[in-house]
Design an enzyme around this catalytic site. Structure first.
Site, short mmCIF file in Angstrom:
data_model
loop_
_atom_site.label_atom_id
_atom_site.label_comp_id
_atom_site.label_asym_id
_atom_site.label_seq_id
_atom_site.Cartn_x
_atom_site.Cartn_y
_atom_site.Cartn_z
CE LYS A 113 -4.09 28.59 14.55
NZ LYS A 113 -5.27 28.13 15.32
C1 LIG Z 1 -5.52 26.79 15.69
C2 LIG Z 1 -6.52 26.53 16.75
C3 LIG Z 1 -6.61 25.27 17.41
C4 LIG Z 1 -5.75 24.08 17.02
O1 LIG Z 1 -4.42 24.24 17.41
P1 LIG Z 1 -3.28 23.30 16.80
O2 LIG Z 1 -2.00 23.85 17.30
O3 LIG Z 1 -3.40 23.44 15.31
O4 LIG Z 1 -3.54 21.90 17.25
C5 LIG Z 1 -7.55 25.12 18.42
N1 LIG Z 1 -8.38 26.13 18.76
C6 LIG Z 1 -8.31 27.34 18.16
C7 LIG Z 1 -9.27 28.41 18.58
C8 LIG Z 1 -7.39 27.60 17.14
O5 LIG Z 1 -7.37 28.80 16.54
#
Ligand SMILES: *Cc1c(COP(=O)(O)O)cnc(C)c1O
Length: 497
Positions: A113
């Protein structure tokens, strides 16, 4: 470039307005009115480009109300060696011939993120200036773990914006909690809530919808916005690493320019994989996306049957960021797959609201299956995969990435498809060290997460991710806590209303 609502219930807005609003006020999500297509020359050019140059090439197509200098300035503040511990930003690790792991966790908080949340605050700040917004923006976020710290780090010390994060006191790991409550910055606030994530999330949504409170805020010079992946400002920066990693395969001569690749994405809210899909529509040569789920496999079922049914048990897994039953960004994907038929989107999502499920027709399901396969990895399979990948390749992956790898292996075995694959790695193994160590060594003698971090560092022979180092001794700066009912009172206190 203008942004329109998936439900055709709002006027087209420029990027600045879309990022300020977060989502369409009358329900629905902003999407680009037309997907820009890149030329072969653009793609060739990327083979010789840095991450930041690639990001500029992509973002200029979407941020047409921003100047070249504005975009480049924001990119320079986001993607640099202070924020990322690898100069490539998103380096590609070759696991074995034809299989590559895209490491998206080199940012400050050790989860993917960061890639979007390091950039988005700078874009948002510029947008507010452009729109001549006089209010101070207050980002309200409820988090189940990863989003909170990534948003705090991104918005820390950004002028004209405050951020308040609420987390369930019992619902996050010790490391995740410590990451959040040690955050510096005059404009940050972190509050522990007695309740689970859904309680927090629902209360925050109620506060967003509270007209009286909104007016009170206005009078004091504030307005709310959100930093989660329903905001287009978080999705656009994610398109970049799909192009960057493809260009990297060309640079290394692992593939010929123009050759097809598969892309596997461990999926929760469907944001990351959707960014990949937009990359494909822009001209990235992709054969198939593998949409990987854990035991909460509602998307796997949907892609097989066309029925999206939320009437099922929510399961807690070792890949908690994918423990999700309503994948918000699926709405955008369906809007694109149906060629912008907003009547259908309205019909399906009204039905979902009323009955908890909806079913799409065979024609559109076939369209989806042409480009995407839904596959899931069960909890024991995920654990075995962490172990197996370490044994075989001496490479340690976090549980989310392991879900991706296992799902890919299942897809490959069933389809016989041997196309080279890029597998998104969404978190550093250090971020989920207890689950990783247990998968590697069996039941652990200690429950102390900080001791386990050190054990993992010892095992890998590499140092602990910088975002997680020294956490146990770092100064605690936030000690607020409240009940679910107390959330509004906390906001008033923090903003001195
Ligand atoms: C947020 C997250 C996801 C999922 O991603 P999306 O964009 O919500 O599908 C997968 N793995 C990790 C480690 C995350 O923090």
């Amino acid at each position: 470039m203008k942004y329109i609502s998936t439900r055709d219930n709002y006027r087209p807005v420029p990027f600045a307005e879309a990022i300020r609003l977060g989502m369409v006020p009358s329900g629905g999500l902003f999407v680009p009115e037309k997907i820009p297509e890149l030329s072969c020359e653009d793609l060739d050019h990327m083979v010789g480009s840095s991450y930041r140059e690639t990001a500029f090439l992509i973002l200029q197509e979407y941020l047409t109300d921003f100047s070249e200098g504005e975009i480049k300035g924001a990119l320079a503040r986001a993607y640099n060696s202070t924020n990322f511990d690898n100069p490539e930003i998103a380096p590609l690790h070759k696991l074995t011939s034809g299989q590559y792991i895209l490491e998206l966790w080199h940012g400050p908080t050790a989860a993917f993120k960061d890639v979007a949340l390091q950039l988005m605050p700078h874009l948002l700040k510029k947008a507010l200036k452009k729109l001549d917004v006089k209010n101070e923006l207050v980002i309200l976020t409820a988090t189940s773990g990863d989003t909170g710290k990534a948003a705090l780090e991104g918005f820390r010390d950004v002028e004209g914006i405050k951020i308040i994060v609420f987390y369930p006191e019992q619902g996050v790991s010790k490391v995740q909690k410590r990451q959040m409550i040690t955050t510096s910055g005059e404009n940050t606030a972190v509050v522990g809530v007695e309740g689970n994530f859904d309680n927090c999330q629902t209360q925050i949504k109620n506060i967003f919808a509270d007209k009286e409170f909104k007016e009170q805020l206005q009078q004091s010079g504030f307005e709310f916005s959100s930093a989660n992946s329903i905001n287009w400002g978080r999705l656009a920066p994610q398109i970049v690493y799909y192009f960057y990693s493809y260009a990297e395969l060309c640079r290394r001569e692992e593939i010929e320019p123009g050759a097809l690749v598969n892309i596997t994405v461990p999926t929760g809210n469907f944001g990351n994989i959707l960014a990949g899909y937009y990359a494909y529509r822009m001209g990235l040569p992709v054969k198939k996306f593998i949409c990987a789920s854990n035991d909460n496999n509602i998307l796997t079922d949907f892609m097989q049957s066309g029925l999206y049914d939320t009437d099922r048990k929510f399961k807690k897994t070792i890949s908690p960021s994918m423990d999700i039953l309503i994948s918000s960004n699926l709405e955008r994907f369906l809007f694109e797959i149906t060629d912008h038929q907003s009547e259908l989107i309205n019909e399906w999502y009204n039905r979902l609201l009323r009955t908890g499920k909806f079913e799409i027709d065979q024609k559109h399901l076939t369209e989806i299956n042409k480009i995407m396969a839904g596959v899931c990895s069960r909890e024991p399979e995920t654990k075995k995969t962490i172990h197996h990948i370490y044994q075989k390749y001496n490479y340690i992956v976090d549980p989310h990435t392991a879900v991706g790898i296992k799902s890919y292996q299942k897809y490959r075995a069933k389809s016989g498809d041997r196309t080279p694959v890029i597998i998104d790695s969404t978190a550093s193994p250090f971020k989920f060290s207890p689950a990783v160590m247990e998968a590697l060594e069996g039941e652990l003698k200690t429950k102390d997460e900080f001791a386990i971090l050190k054990k993992l560092a010892h095992k890998t022979g590499s140092s602990i991710h910088p975002g997680l180092q020294g956490l146990e001794t770092e100064k605690i700066r936030h000690d607020r806590s409240c009940s679910v009912e107390g959330i509004k009172g906390q906001i008033k206190e923090i903003l001195r209303l």
